[in-house]
Design a protein around this motif. Structure first.
Motif, short mmCIF file in Angstrom:
data_model
loop_
_atom_site.label_atom_id
_atom_site.label_comp_id
_atom_site.label_asym_id
_atom_site.label_seq_id
_atom_site.Cartn_x
_atom_site.Cartn_y
_atom_site.Cartn_z
N ILE A 195 6.40 35.53 34.45
CA ILE A 195 5.50 36.13 35.61
C ILE A 195 4.69 34.82 36.42
O ILE A 195 4.33 34.02 35.68
CB ILE A 195 4.50 37.22 35.15
N GLY A 196 4.25 35.23 37.52
CA GLY A 196 3.36 34.20 38.01
C GLY A 196 1.77 34.65 38.02
O GLY A 196 1.16 35.58 37.37
N HIS A 197 0.93 33.86 38.85
CA HIS A 197 -0.31 34.25 38.89
C HIS A 197 -0.73 35.98 39.37
O HIS A 197 -0.07 36.27 40.45
CB HIS A 197 -1.02 33.41 39.93
N LYS A 198 -1.57 36.49 38.60
CA LYS A 198 -1.61 38.08 38.81
C LYS A 198 -0.64 38.96 38.69
O LYS A 198 -0.77 40.02 38.97
CB LYS A 198 -2.22 38.07 40.42
N GLY A 199 0.40 38.43 37.91
CA GLY A 199 1.79 39.19 37.53
C GLY A 199 1.20 39.90 36.17
O GLY A 199 0.46 39.59 35.55
N VAL A 200 2.21 40.99 36.23
CA VAL A 200 2.01 41.74 34.80
C VAL A 200 3.38 41.72 34.38
O VAL A 200 4.49 42.07 34.90
CB VAL A 200 1.52 43.28 35.21
N THR A 201 3.75 41.79 33.00
CA THR A 201 5.22 41.68 32.56
C THR A 201 5.66 43.12 32.45
O THR A 201 4.93 44.06 32.35
CB THR A 201 5.00 41.27 30.89
N PRO A 202 6.88 43.22 32.57
CA PRO A 202 7.56 44.66 32.91
C PRO A 202 7.15 45.81 31.84
O PRO A 202 7.03 46.89 31.97
CB PRO A 202 9.18 44.42 32.76
N ASP A 203 6.86 44.99 30.45
CA ASP A 203 6.47 45.96 29.45
C ASP A 203 4.93 46.49 29.45
O ASP A 203 4.44 47.16 28.75
CB ASP A 203 6.74 45.54 28.13
N GLY A 204 4.16 45.68 30.30
CA GLY A 204 3.00 46.15 30.62
C GLY A 204 1.97 45.37 29.37
O GLY A 204 0.82 45.39 29.38
N LEU A 205 2.47 44.55 28.67
CA LEU A 205 1.75 43.81 27.73
C LEU A 205 0.88 42.72 28.07
O LEU A 205 -0.32 42.73 27.55
CB LEU A 205 2.98 43.36 26.52
N PHE A 206 1.43 41.94 28.89
CA PHE A 206 0.64 40.65 29.27
C PHE A 206 0.53 40.67 30.88
O PHE A 206 1.32 41.27 31.50
CB PHE A 206 1.45 39.37 29.06
N SER A 207 -0.76 40.13 31.37
CA SER A 207 -0.61 39.68 32.75
C SER A 207 -1.25 38.52 32.65
O SER A 207 -1.94 37.96 31.64
CB SER A 207 -1.53 40.69 33.48
N LEU A 208 -1.07 37.62 33.70
CA LEU A 208 -1.47 36.27 33.60
C LEU A 208 -2.49 35.81 35.07
O LEU A 208 -2.17 36.37 36.03
CB LEU A 208 -0.28 35.28 33.91
N GLU A 209 -3.43 34.98 34.69
CA GLU A 209 -4.16 34.64 35.96
C GLU A 209 -4.60 33.23 35.53
O GLU A 209 -4.87 32.72 34.61
CB GLU A 209 -5.66 35.28 36.05
N GLU A 210 -4.54 32.63 36.93
CA GLU A 210 -5.35 31.21 36.98
C GLU A 210 -6.52 31.29 37.29
O GLU A 210 -6.97 32.05 38.42
CB GLU A 210 -4.52 30.34 37.85
N GLU A 215 -0.50 22.29 32.66
CA GLU A 215 0.76 22.69 31.90
C GLU A 215 0.67 23.88 31.11
O GLU A 215 1.59 24.40 30.93
CB GLU A 215 0.76 21.28 30.94
N VAL A 216 -0.48 23.96 30.46
CA VAL A 216 -0.75 25.11 29.75
C VAL A 216 -0.04 26.55 30.74
O VAL A 216 0.46 27.45 30.28
CB VAL A 216 -2.14 25.45 29.04
N LEU A 217 -0.65 26.58 31.76
CA LEU A 217 -0.73 27.61 32.88
C LEU A 217 0.94 27.95 33.04
O LEU A 217 1.41 29.01 33.00
CB LEU A 217 -1.38 27.49 34.05
N GLU A 218 1.43 26.53 33.73
CA GLU A 218 2.99 26.73 33.68
C GLU A 218 3.90 27.07 32.44
O GLU A 218 4.68 27.90 32.75
CB GLU A 218 3.45 25.21 34.12
N HIS A 219 3.44 26.69 31.43
CA HIS A 219 4.26 27.25 30.22
C HIS A 219 4.07 28.72 30.12
O HIS A 219 4.93 29.35 29.68
CB HIS A 219 3.37 26.49 29.00
N CYS A 220 2.79 29.13 30.42
CA CYS A 220 2.85 30.60 30.20
C CYS A 220 3.46 31.43 31.29
O CYS A 220 3.97 32.41 30.82
CB CYS A 220 1.19 31.17 30.48
N LYS A 221 3.53 30.77 32.18
CA LYS A 221 4.45 31.58 33.65
C LYS A 221 5.77 31.50 33.06
O LYS A 221 6.62 32.65 33.24
CB LYS A 221 4.05 30.63 34.84
N LYS A 222 6.40 30.50 32.31
CA LYS A 222 7.78 30.50 32.00
C LYS A 222 7.91 31.40 30.94
O LYS A 222 8.88 32.05 31.03
CB LYS A 222 8.09 28.98 31.44
N LYS A 223 7.02 31.43 29.90
CA LYS A 223 7.19 32.06 28.74
C LYS A 223 7.09 33.63 29.03
O LYS A 223 7.83 34.66 28.41
CB LYS A 223 6.06 31.85 27.61
N LEU A 224 6.26 34.15 29.91
CA LEU A 224 6.02 35.29 30.19
C LEU A 224 6.87 35.88 31.34
O LEU A 224 7.03 37.01 31.49
CB LEU A 224 4.46 35.54 30.53
#
Ligand code: FES
Length: 160
Positions: free
Chosen positions: A104-119, A93-102
């Motif tokens: 982006i998906g697994h291994k994605g990077v936000t367009p501003d380069g500030l965050f990337s996300l990984e499971e 649920e925490v991961l899904e929340h991050c995906k929605k908030k940011l």
């Protein structure tokens, strides 16, 4: 290829600690990643050469450790654990929340380069599951709301 003066000095110093050259591999990969942002082809080749290893062996080590990467990450690399302890206590649920908030998906990077996300697999914080790691900081006993606070905190750092 030369690394930063600091990393060249580290390498020379660490090499004196171990009977096997190869023992500096993981710590040096981390320092080099911090220097370059990720482990480039050139850096992997250089490390392999210095340690008398095939490039493939260095790549195998990199693919084993979730904190090592061969592609650029965001300034804040958010790694959410969904292994068993975290899974049982809401890690997905925490991961899904991050995906929605940011956005982006697994291994994605936000367009501003500030965050990337990984499971990721277990990050060794099972007693405080669910847990996530952002760069070198651990965040534990997470909920969607706590994760919001964590991410907003990093965002605020950028505007201060
Ligand atoms: S299972 Fe998530 S930190 Fe160990």
């Amino acid at each position: 290829m030369k690394f930063s003066e600091e990393n060249e000095a580290r390498w020379a110093e660490m090499a004196t600690h171990y009977p096997l050259k190869r023992s500096v591999l993981v710590p040096m990969l981390l320092y080099i990643q911090d220097e370059l942002g990720y482990l480039t082809e050139e850096a992997i080749h250089e490390v392999a050469q210095r340690l008398d290893l095939p490039d493939l062996e260095v790549r195998n080590v990199i693919s084993y450790y979730s904190m090592l990467r061969t592609k650029p990450a965001g300034k804040y690399n958010v790694q959410v654990c969904t292994n068993i302890s975290c899974l049982l206590r809401g890690g997905e649920e925490v991961l899904e929340h991050c995906k929605k908030k940011l956005g982006i998906g697994h291994k994605g990077v936000t367009p501003d380069g500030l965050f990337s996300l990984e499971e990721v697999e277990c990050i060794g914080a099972c007693s405080w599951a669910p847990a996530a790691q952002v760069n070198y900081d651990f965040h534990e006993n997470l909920t969607a709301e706590k994760m919001d606070e964590v991410l907003d905190g990093y965002k605020r750092k950028e505007t201060q």
